[in-house]
Write an enzyme that holds these catalytic residues in place. Sequence first.
Site, mmCIF file in Angstrom:
data_model
loop_
_atom_site.group_PDB
_atom_site.id
_atom_site.type_symbol
_atom_site.label_atom_id
_atom_site.label_comp_id
_atom_site.label_asym_id
_atom_site.label_seq_id
_atom_site.Cartn_x
_atom_site.Cartn_y
_atom_site.Cartn_z
ATOM 1 N N SER A 166 0.835 -1.193 0.000
ATOM 2 C CA SER A 166 0.000 0.000 0.000
ATOM 3 C C SER A 166 0.879 1.255 0.000
ATOM 4 C CB SER A 166 -0.951 -0.041 1.200
ATOM 5 O OG SER A 166 -1.993 0.884 1.054
ATOM 6 N N ASP A 249 -9.188 -5.507 -4.327
ATOM 7 C CA ASP A 249 -8.824 -4.098 -4.258
ATOM 8 C C ASP A 249 -9.859 -3.289 -5.029
ATOM 9 O OD1 ASP A 249 -6.491 -3.402 -2.753
ATOM 10 O OD2 ASP A 249 -5.251 -4.501 -4.185
ATOM 11 N N HIS A 281 -7.306 -6.096 0.002
ATOM 12 C CA HIS A 281 -6.195 -5.184 0.205
ATOM 13 C C HIS A 281 -5.340 -5.563 1.414
ATOM 14 C CE1 HIS A 281 -4.216 -1.258 -0.383
ATOM 15 N NE2 HIS A 281 -4.177 -1.168 0.944
#
Length: 310
Positions: A166, A249, A281
Amino acid sequence: MGLEVRGLGRDEAPPVPRVRPRSPCSPVSVFPQELELQYSPSRWSRRMDSETSSARRAQAAARTSLHVPYGDGDREKLDIYFPASSSEAFPVFVYIHGGYWQCLSKDESGFAAPVLLSQGIAVVAMGYDIAPKGHMDAMVLQVRRSLAFLVKQYHRIRGIYLCGHSAGAHLAAMVLSTDWTEFGVVPDIRGAVLVSGVYDLEPLLHTYVNDALNMSLEVAQRNSPILCVTQAVSVAASCEVLVAVAQHDSPEFRRQSQEYSQALRSAGWSVSLLDLASVDHFDIIEKLSEETYVLTQSFTETFFTRGATC
């Protein structure tokens, strides 16, 4: 495992859902509510686990050097997990945590250590100043300085392999565009695994994420990896970059992963886009603690079996 990998770096990429057509360089001035949704990973996740307990188990089981300072800042520290055979040269897996540049820390970041240590790979969990104390330029510089410190301090390192998740994937991607002349050393970075990252920061200017970061347009553009892709020289051209994205995602995260991998490829980098099925995610990175996880197997086979270098 129910996971599907499609290697997309060579010939083609699958269609990725798009919220709206947009050049990665163009300003975003519409659909603020949609942007809030697209850049809120927890809204797209079926559940979110903590990696803290896994990191603590790794610390208890391994030979470690914890809270090693690479600078004077409170968070400018590294947790280092050494393999049993560390008297000899060893490769290093450097993990850069996510948390939208404003939460999490290195303390939760050693969860992949047991699997990698068993293969003779050292693991480094990197800390950096998060917002609001830290700002984007400083965070990027801290990551670069930490790698220079590693090279100077540990002479038995045989290759550095970056992994970021991320926000950490963004920081790792910024490392790939570093001019190392000002650091007095060139780290032997042989590969990078960029997981569910953000590579164009401009859309975040229009979301809650920027409340703590307080980025201007200039700062966002200066620190957007997709705008900083350097032409691959002969050394970098032999380096494998794995850009991984989760099935669950958001479409914007998936778009960014595809467009950044395409930008790297166009500049001559060797890159594969891994589209991982049945993960979101959060568990796309949590599962790195599992030896049989497809992403774990992908990067260990790519980097440590085939011996990729860059």
